[in-house]
Design a protein around this motif. Structure first.
Motif, PDB file in Angstrom:
ATOM      1  N   SER A 271       7.836   8.242   0.168  1.00 42.97           N
ATOM      2  CA  SER A 271       7.838   6.809  -0.111  1.00 42.97           C
ATOM      3  C   SER A 271       6.974   6.047   0.881  1.00 42.97           C
ATOM      4  O   SER A 271       6.288   5.080   0.521  1.00 42.97           O
ATOM      5  CB  SER A 271       9.274   6.283  -0.087  1.00 42.97           C
ATOM      6  N   GLN A 272       6.960   6.479   2.147  1.00 45.30           N
ATOM      7  CA  GLN A 272       6.121   5.815   3.140  1.00 45.30           C
ATOM      8  C   GLN A 272       4.637   5.979   2.792  1.00 45.30           C
ATOM      9  O   GLN A 272       3.848   5.036   2.914  1.00 45.30           O
ATOM     10  CB  GLN A 272       6.407   6.396   4.521  1.00 45.30           C
ATOM     11  N   TYR A 273       4.261   7.156   2.328  1.00 44.45           N
ATOM     12  CA  TYR A 273       2.865   7.383   1.969  1.00 44.45           C
ATOM     13  C   TYR A 273       2.462   6.548   0.761  1.00 44.45           C
ATOM     14  O   TYR A 273       1.359   6.000   0.699  1.00 44.45           O
ATOM     15  CB  TYR A 273       2.636   8.870   1.690  1.00 44.45           C
ATOM     16  N   GLU A 274       3.336   6.436  -0.243  1.00 45.72           N
ATOM     17  CA  GLU A 274       3.009   5.656  -1.432  1.00 45.72           C
ATOM     18  C   GLU A 274       2.811   4.185  -1.086  1.00 45.72           C
ATOM     19  O   GLU A 274       1.884   3.532  -1.585  1.00 45.72           O
ATOM     20  CB  GLU A 274       4.116   5.819  -2.473  1.00 45.72           C
ATOM     21  N   LYS A 275       3.637   3.622  -0.218  1.00 47.15           N
ATOM     22  CA  LYS A 275       3.472   2.231   0.194  1.00 47.15           C
ATOM     23  C   LYS A 275       2.162   2.040   0.958  1.00 47.15           C
ATOM     24  O   LYS A 275       1.444   1.064   0.750  1.00 47.15           O
ATOM     25  CB  LYS A 275       4.656   1.801   1.055  1.00 47.15           C
ATOM     26  N   LEU A 276       1.863   2.982   1.831  1.00 49.75           N
ATOM     27  CA  LEU A 276       0.636   2.874   2.609  1.00 49.75           C
ATOM     28  C   LEU A 276      -0.595   3.020   1.720  1.00 49.75           C
ATOM     29  O   LEU A 276      -1.624   2.365   1.936  1.00 49.75           O
ATOM     30  CB  LEU A 276       0.620   3.935   3.711  1.00 49.75           C
ATOM     31  N   CYS A 281      -5.508   0.606  -0.710  1.00 46.27           N
ATOM     32  CA  CYS A 281      -6.247   0.261  -1.921  1.00 46.27           C
ATOM     33  C   CYS A 281      -6.517  -1.244  -1.982  1.00 46.27           C
ATOM     34  O   CYS A 281      -7.622  -1.675  -2.319  1.00 46.27           O
ATOM     35  CB  CYS A 281      -5.459   0.727  -3.147  1.00 46.27           C
ATOM     36  N   ASP A 282      -5.512  -2.060  -1.653  1.00 43.73           N
ATOM     37  CA  ASP A 282      -5.710  -3.511  -1.654  1.00 43.73           C
ATOM     38  C   ASP A 282      -6.731  -3.929  -0.605  1.00 43.73           C
ATOM     39  O   ASP A 282      -7.551  -4.837  -0.834  1.00 43.73           O
ATOM     40  CB  ASP A 282      -4.375  -4.215  -1.408  1.00 43.73           C
ATOM     41  N   ALA A 283      -6.703  -3.283   0.565  1.00 44.22           N
ATOM     42  CA  ALA A 283      -7.637  -3.640   1.630  1.00 44.22           C
ATOM     43  C   ALA A 283      -9.074  -3.322   1.243  1.00 44.22           C
ATOM     44  O   ALA A 283      -9.998  -4.093   1.504  1.00 44.22           O
ATOM     45  CB  ALA A 283      -7.262  -2.923   2.921  1.00 44.22           C
TER      46      ALA A 283
END
Length: 1007
Positions: A271-276, A281-283
């Motif tokens: 879950s931590q990797y998916e959030k990161l 991607c947004d950046a």
């Protein structure tokens, strides 16, 4: 009388009891010797014959099946029998004088000794295929024959059928994939703790598996370490792209955590990797150009192109229509580049570093600019801050870049000379960015060169004392020159080398296993199947040479040599391995050494080094008394030199904590010996910027092992030292440039750290006359003319006559001079001040007016600038060599005599020097025009020059002025400075550091 009878009875009874205990002790000893422990019943078959052994193993039919039997030829020894590929292989297990057992395995594998047979078999089971045997021990065959010891052992273990059942199951498993500690923990659980957990599990269910959970928790050390590394990586990526640390990461320590908490921590990483991933991607999306039809950009694109530029240098104005702002680009440059203010272009699969510079062209004021080198497309982009895409920038093709000139007064300043453009000046942020830019431009030119034969070769040289251990981690950081010290920039680490030379000492496993492992690592990293050029070993020394497949056909005259320096020059792990070859017309030699410890062998060190240079016969056998440094263009000597630091342990540790390596190197024995010209004085070494490579605790990254016990009440102190080194020796005026020199700290299985070094080396092609038919019947009008030659010889006598021998293809082979005319008196030496130290210890023979001009084999200056002469001073009366030296012809191409001063050496020992005034004369206009054409060409390693190595047209006869649409003229290298102008990225002059010669012009203007 009764008292005497009682005494006789008691005496006989004592004798009987003594004999009873003696017989019982002998029986017990015989049993223990026959069956060393309980575990031996599964593989020990007693005194069976060889035929019975082969029958039992072939009946099993599985590779890796094994058993142990008594040796038929040696009563106190055993035989380990292994089945592999349908054949039974026998290995003898022998006891040494101390009663320790060891296996006579393959040569080059370190012998390990064990007090018991069970310990030996357990360790070899845990080591898997890295054991020096024909294959891994996998399946132990139990003994089917009855016997006293076997029946007694069966009666002991029949009381616990549960333990016996799982012991049998464990013996059938392949444990070679596990670490030795994990195997020991698993066996301890089955032997001692399985029954306890079974009793608790019957009453409490899963909660009773206490020992089972402890066993798994004790085996998760590697998993905990990997979890910590991955969490740290996520945190760094979050800070890189988002500007803030990842707040969701769990900061709780895993030390002492149970197995359930550890597994929960691992499951949370997904879950931590998916959030990161969403944040990254947004950046990146915020910096992408999402509107291709930009009115502002289109108008700017119609502005036209500058004369001589391939791409348009358009202006984006305010950039309002594109959705892109310069501030966002500036933020991307600072946040995404990492290290030195470099960034990455957002939508490119090829690494393209950005350099922020101050630019000035002609008399214009300085302005901000971005430079981007695209090695894949072969372009140099000039990007203005208000430009939003590469299509709007000015780019310069690689073949339009004529010269890159580095300033010596300002280490951040660089001038770029391109075809049909004014000379541009760029001011970088620091000198490291300037050097990286030069390396990328040189690599781009080399990649897109249209020449059939390369003029540079990228060489990796690595050395590692493996201490008999197999590496736990990947070798790629070492092979990519990433670590402590002078490392390759990440932008260059993805570029593979052309040649890999790996030298190991106290090597682990077999040659084939090591070679396949290195090739697999390189293929996974670069996608290239490297070819084996040479692989040799003896005892623990090993030398492996790998080359790119397209370059293997250019290698000729491959030779190798081995020199043992151990006991009687045959035994022991000390010695030298060497290999030599020719790449086109450039010769290379690589040596791997493991020397004795210097403090204990101080008196034998100098004779040993002389013996090594004398004993390595790799070159031309017709050249008398010449060593590697005289016979080859480039020599790379690496290995474990066993040199130590001298001083107090406390002061050394304090300086290491402060990383004050410079003050510590003054105490280094190898550096002191080279400075005193006692050993390796002809070799050069790059500046050491990494910590000492010896001695570390095994399996500890950076913990020193300074105190090592040598007995119950004795300890040996090991001072940290730079024991592992890489030295180079090249002929004068040949291009060699060190791009990295450091050590890899993450490899922790050995008490040494692996050392890496990488070089760019200039290579030349085989000479072919431009017009072979005309050259065959043409008498060369050029010659090497000498005014005089004076030799300064140490340890020679003036009662003998001396002769000069010249060797080299450029003069057609060999030329012998007449005897010397006279000797120079010692008072003349003192008066002239040439040699002030002990003039009486030297004699100075002089050759004047007895040397005719040496006729050269060709007039082609392109060949002569890379040619060398080997000069040997010979005693005519005794036919002994007094010394030899290498003279480069490049600085001698002049109309005026040039001063030559070179050192004379003999097997690494300095024997004096040679003085002369000579030059190569050319009497035809064709010679001058061909010389001018050669100096107008730019080789790959001559693309980058220092401003002190260039002349403006008109300042010398050899300078060439080219027409330029902008009116600027191209700088050309000064005579004799072509290689020094080739310092593409070293920050220095690129000249071979081994050259002890110095050339000076008597008339710089005429030169």
């Amino acid at each position: 009388h009764e008292h005497e009878a009682r005494q006789i009875y008691l005496y006989k009874l004592g004798s009987y009891i003594k004999s009873l205990f003696t017989n019982y002790f002998s029986a017990v000893t015989s049993y223990l010797r026959k069956a060393p422990s309980a575990m031996s019943s599964w593989y020990f078959h007693g005194a069976i014959s060889r035929a019975e052994t082969e029958e039992v193993l072939k009946k099993a039919g599985k590779d890796g099946s094994f058993l142990v039997r008594n040796s038929a030829s040696m009563p106190s020894s055993y035989s380990l029998c292994i089945l592999f590929d349908g054949r039974v292989h026998q290995y003898r297990i022998i006891k040494d004088r101390d009663g320790l057992l060891f296996i006579q395995a393959e040569k080059g594998v370190e012998e390990r000794k064990y007090p018991q047979l069970d310990g030996l078999i357990e360790d070899y089971l845990a080591r898997g295929g890295h054991n020096g045997l024909i294959t891994a021990l996998k399946f132990a065959l139990p003994c089917s024959k009855g016997g006293d010891w076997y029946e007694l052992e069966q009666s002991v273990y029949n009381d616990d059928p549960l333990t016996n059942h799982f012991k049998l199951q464990l013996q059938r498993l392949d444990l070679s994939i596990l670490d030795g500690n994990l195997v020991s923990q698993l066996r301890r659980f089955v032997d001692c703790r399985l029954l306890h957990d079974a009793v608790r599990c019957k009453e409490n269910g899963k909660e009773g598996l206490l020992f089972f959970r402890d066993m798994l928790r004790d085996s998760t050390g590697a998993l905990i370490r990997e979890v910590r590394y991955f969490e740290l990586l996520l945190e760094l990526i979050s800070e890189l792209f988002c500007g803030t640390k990842a707040s969701q990461l769990n900061k709780r320590s895993l030390d002492g955590a149970d197995i359930f908490e550890l597994l929960e921590r691992v499951s949370s990483l997904k879950s931590q990797y998916e959030k990161l991933e969403d944040k990254v991607c947004d950046a990146l999306r915020s910096f992408l150009v999402t509107t291709p039809e930009d009115p502002g950009g289109g108008a700017a694109g119609e502005a036209g192109a500058e004369d001589g530029a391939v791409a348009t240098a358009s202006s984006a104005g305010s950039g309002g229509g594109s959705g892109y702002c310069p501030q966002a680009f500036q933020l991307s440059f600072e946040g995404g580049g990492g290290g030195g203010g470099r960034g990455r272009m957002p939508h490119s699969n090829i690494t393209k570093p950005l350099f922020e510079v101050k630019s000035s062209s002609g008399k214009l004021s300085q302005k901000d600019l971005f430079l981007m080198v695209d090695p894949g497309q072969g372009r140099l982009h000039l990007i203005k801050p208000n430009q939003i895409s590469l299509e709007q920038t000015t780019f310069i093709p690689h073949d339009k870049i004529l010269r890159v000139i580095k300033s010596t007064t300002n280490k951040c300043l660089l001038q770029l000379k391109c075809e049909h453009r004014k000379k541009d000046s760029f001011l970088f942020r620091d000198f490291r960015e300037r050097e990286l830019f030069c390396q990328l431009v040189t690599h781009m030119r080399r990649t897109h060169s249209r020449e059939l034969d390369p003029d540079t070769l990228s060489v990796f040289a690595g050395t590692w004392n493996m201490a008999g251990e197999w590496p736990r981690w990947s070798l790629l950081p070492w092979l990519k020159s990433i670590g402590s010290g002078k490392s390759r920039d990440p932008a260059l680490s993805s570029i593979p080398h052309d040649l890999y030379a790996l030298a190991t000492q106290e090597s682990s496993d077999t040659e084939r296993k090591w070679e396949e492992h290195v090739k697999k690592e390189l293929e996974l990293a670069f996608g290239i199947e490297y070819q084996t050029l040479h692989h040799s070993s003896f005892w623990g020394l090993r030398l492996l040479l790998l080359i790119r497949p397209e370059y293997k056909k250019k290698v000729t005259d491959l030779r190798s040599c081995t020199l043992r320096t151990g006991f009687t020059n045959n035994l022991g792990a000390r010695g030298v391995l060497a290999a030599a070859f020719r790449f086109n017309a450039t010769s290379f030699a690589f040596a791997n050494c493991h020397l004795p410890t210097w403090p204990a062998r101080q008196a034998k060190r100098d004779p040993l080094l002389k013996e090594m240079l004398k004993g390595l016969n790799l070159g031309d056998r017709t050249l008398p008394d010449c060593d590697l440094t005289h016979e080859f263009d480039h020599v790379i000597w690496m290995g474990d030199f066993s040199c130590r630091l001298e001083g107090n342990l406390g002061s050394i540790e304090q300086k290491l904590r402060l990383r004050s390596f410079g003050s510590l190197l003054s105490r280094d024995q190898l550096s002191a010996a080279r400075k005193a010209r006692e050993a390796f004085q002809q070799f050069a070494e790059e500046e050491i910027l990494f910590p000492p490579t010896y001695r570390y605790e095994k399996h500890k990254r950076d913990q020193w092992a300074t105190c090592v016990p040598r007995g119950p009440a004795n300890q040996r102190v090991h001072l940290p030292s730079w024991s592992d080194r890489v030295l180079t020796c090249s002929r004068p005026h040949l291009f060699i440039q060190c791009t990295s020199y450091g050590c890899q700290m993450d490899q922790d299985v050995s008490d040494h750290k692996p050392v890496f070094a990488s070089y760019y080396v200039g290579v030349v092609c085989e000479y072919a006359p431009k017009n072979p038919i005309a050259a065959a019947g043409l008498h060369c009008s050029n010659g090497l003319r000498f005014e005089f030659v004076t030799a300064k010889l140490r340890g020679a006598s003036a009662r003998h006559s001396y002769q000069l021998n010249f060797y080299g293809p450029c003069i057609g082979g060999r030329f012998d001079s007449a005897p010397n005319t006279h000797f120079l008196p010692s008072e003349d030496l003192e008066r002239t001040g040439c040699w002030k130290a002990a003039p009486d210890a030297y004699i100075c023979p002089v050759w004047q007016n007895v040397l005719p001009p040496l006729e050269l084999s060709t007039e082609d200056p392109e060949y002569l600038e890379d040619a060398h002469l080997l000069v040997r001073v010979r005693n005519i009366d005794t036919d002994e060599t007094c010394g030899a030296c290498i003279v480069s012809l490049r600085p001698l191409i002049s109309d005026m005599p040039q001063a030559v001063d070179v050192n004379l050496t003999l097997y690494g020992e300095e024997r004096g020097c040679l003085l002369s005034h000579c030059n190569i004369t050319g009497s035809t206009d064709q010679w001058r025009s061909s010389l001018a054409r050669r100096r107008s060409k730019t080789r790959t390693y001559e693309l980058v020059a220092m401003d002190t190595d260039t002349l403006r047209p008109g300042e010398g006869d050899g300078a060439i002025a080219e027409d330029d649409d902008e009116g600027d003229e191209e700088p050309v290298p000064a005579p004799g400075a072509a290689s020094s102008a080739a310092a593409a990225s070293a920050g220095g002059d690129g000249r071979s550091p081994s050259s002890s010669s110095s050339t000076s012009s008597t008339d710089s203007a005429s030169t």
